[in-house]
Write a protein that holds these residues in place. Structure first.
Motif, PDB file in Angstrom:
ATOM      1  N   ASP A   1      47.937   3.253  60.884  1.00 44.51           N
ATOM      2  CA  ASP A   1      48.743   4.357  61.403  1.00 44.51           C
ATOM      3  C   ASP A   1      47.997   5.068  62.524  1.00 44.51           C
ATOM      4  O   ASP A   1      47.107   5.875  62.288  1.00 44.51           O
ATOM      5  CB  ASP A   1      49.060   5.337  60.274  1.00 44.51           C
TER       6      ASP A   1
ATOM      7  N   SER B   1      49.479   7.090  64.594  1.00 49.24           N
ATOM      8  CA  SER B   1      50.214   8.319  64.940  1.00 49.24           C
ATOM      9  C   SER B   1      49.653   9.555  64.242  1.00 49.24           C
ATOM     10  O   SER B   1      50.168  10.647  64.434  1.00 49.24           O
ATOM     11  CB  SER B   1      51.693   8.159  64.587  1.00 49.24           C
TER      12      SER B   1
ATOM     13  N   ASN C   1      58.347   6.006  60.593  1.00 52.59           N
ATOM     14  CA  ASN C   1      57.354   4.927  60.706  1.00 52.59           C
ATOM     15  C   ASN C   1      57.608   3.853  59.647  1.00 52.59           C
ATOM     16  O   ASN C   1      57.614   2.651  59.947  1.00 52.59           O
ATOM     17  CB  ASN C   1      55.943   5.493  60.515  1.00 52.59           C
TER      18      ASN C   1
ATOM     19  N   ASP D   1      52.843  -2.789  62.617  1.00 53.89           N
ATOM     20  CA  ASP D   1      52.465  -1.398  62.403  1.00 53.89           C
ATOM     21  C   ASP D   1      51.633  -0.803  63.534  1.00 53.89           C
ATOM     22  O   ASP D   1      51.853   0.337  63.940  1.00 53.89           O
ATOM     23  CB  ASP D   1      51.730  -1.241  61.063  1.00 53.89           C
TER      24      ASP D   1
ATOM     25  N   THR E   1      53.156   2.374  65.517  1.00 53.50           N
ATOM     26  CA  THR E   1      52.512   3.682  65.405  1.00 53.50           C
ATOM     27  C   THR E   1      51.866   4.100  66.722  1.00 53.50           C
ATOM     28  O   THR E   1      51.714   5.299  66.987  1.00 53.50           O
ATOM     29  CB  THR E   1      51.465   3.701  64.281  1.00 53.50           C
TER      30      THR E   1
ATOM     31  N   MET F   1      54.798   5.575  68.407  1.00 55.78           N
ATOM     32  CA  MET F   1      55.102   6.857  67.767  1.00 55.78           C
ATOM     33  C   MET F   1      54.076   7.915  68.135  1.00 55.78           C
ATOM     34  O   MET F   1      54.401   9.109  68.199  1.00 55.78           O
ATOM     35  CB  MET F   1      55.162   6.684  66.251  1.00 55.78           C
TER      36      MET F   1
ATOM     37  N   TYR G   1      52.889   5.112  54.057  1.00 54.26           N
ATOM     38  CA  TYR G   1      53.081   5.769  55.357  1.00 54.26           C
ATOM     39  C   TYR G   1      53.506   7.224  55.194  1.00 54.26           C
ATOM     40  O   TYR G   1      53.172   8.064  56.041  1.00 54.26           O
ATOM     41  CB  TYR G   1      54.075   4.984  56.209  1.00 54.26           C
TER      42      TYR G   1
END
Length: 337
Positions: free
Chosen positions: A83, A85, A126, A137, A141, A144, A239
């Motif tokens: 992730d 973001s 997400n 992913d 992300t 994002m 997430y």
């Protein structure tokens, strides 16, 4: 004719022969700890004030936000996700929670709840795009990260939110940040929040079936699916939790500085990623874990604090930090095949 009896070997004693010392396996397990101890010794020799209790507290305070955000990333890594973001989500939560106080004169509970809800919406988006639409992913992300950063800038109109700021209509903002909220970013509460986060997530990942399911998914998603584990459900949870802890980090940051700066959470992204990845092999864990992430964050905090105490120029700090991080990763990840 000789009746001598040939000596018999004891298979039990053969099985108990000690294995030769494996230096690289030792460094894999303890490389990060060795690096931290070495840094502490070096910084203490250079400046004995480094180990003063006040400075230790200062280090713990400085790593609190990084650790909280990195814990969320650790959970996403546990299901073999990633992730990017989290920094932007922290920025958005930072802006929302402060704006609830300054612009809308809301209570502490409503301000914090709204910020967390905004982050969970991003986390749910997400999860949907990664799990249902099957966008990789890291790519999703990354996209994002820019989208949420843009949302935060648009929401704040590119300005810092603070008490008595001038509003768009020319009047001064009348809202005030509550004293209770302001305590969250102060010692000892900021450190307590960090430690509670580490302990709770460590227990969750290590000692609950849900955490074990996440590790199984991260190790072999297809095997997890065939064994009856609801893979999609746990990836969604991962997430959501990643966004949740990024939000908590942004809220604690807001309490610490009492303003909402532009892209306030952005600088924490790379340190959080470094902490989570350095922590993968702490004590030979070989997987994402909360304790290892905390140790990785300690390495980052000790290094940054020591460089400041040694008056290292700011333009050289990234060189030193990057070199030490590379050495720590080399010690912990290099293994003999």
């Amino acid at each position: 004719m000789s009746n001598a009896v040939e000596p018999q070997t004891n298979p039990t004693s053969q099985g108990k022969q000690k294995k030769p010392f494996d230096l690289f396996q030792f460094l894999y397990k303890y490389g990060t700890i060795i690096t931290i101890v070495a840094l502490i010794i070096i910084f203490y020799i250079a400046n004995p004030l480094f180990l003063q209790p006040s400075n230790i507290i200062n280090i713990l305070r400085s790593i609190s936000i990084v650790t909280i955000i990195a814990i969320g990333l650790t959970i996403s890594l546990s299901v073999n996700g990633f992730d990017l973001s989290i920094g932007s989500v922290a920025s958005l939560s930072n802006a929302v929670v402060i704006s609830m106080f300054i612009w809308y004169s809301q209570s502490t509970v409503i301000a914090i709840s709204t910020a967390i809800l905004a982050a969970l919406v991003i986390g749910a988006l997400n999860a949907f795009l990664i799990v249902k639409v099957r966008i990789p992913d890291m790519l999703l992300t990354l996209a994002m990260m820019f989208i949420v950063q843009g949302i935060a800038l648009t929401y704040t109109r590119g300005a810092t939110i603070s008490e008595n700021m001038i509003m768009a209509d020319g009047n001064y903002a009348t809202g005030e940040i509550s004293n209770a909220f302001g305590m969250l970013g102060k010692v000892p509460w900021i450190i307590i929040i960090m430690l509670i986060t580490v302990v709770v997530v460590h227990i969750f990942l290590t000692y609950t079936k849900h955490g074990r399911y996440m590790y199984v998914i991260g190790g072999n998603q297809e095997a997890a699916r065939l064994s009856g584990i609801p893979v999609k459900k746990y990836k969604v949870i991962a997430y959501l939790l990643s966004a949740f802890f990024a939000s908590i980090g942004g809220i604690v940051l807001a309490s610490r500085v009492m303003t909402a700066e532009i892209n306030a959470g952005g600088p924490y992204l790379m340190d959080a990623v470094a902490a989570a990845f350095i922590g993968l092999s702490v004590l030979g864990a070989g997987k994402p874990n909360a304790f290892g992430t905390f140790v990785g964050a300690c390495l980052i905090g000790i290094l940054a604090n020591g460089l400041v105490m040694l008056s290292v120029p700011y333009y050289a700090m990234d060189i030193v930090k990057g070199t030490v991080f590379a050495l720590a990763l080399a010690l912990t990840y290099y293994k003999m095949k």
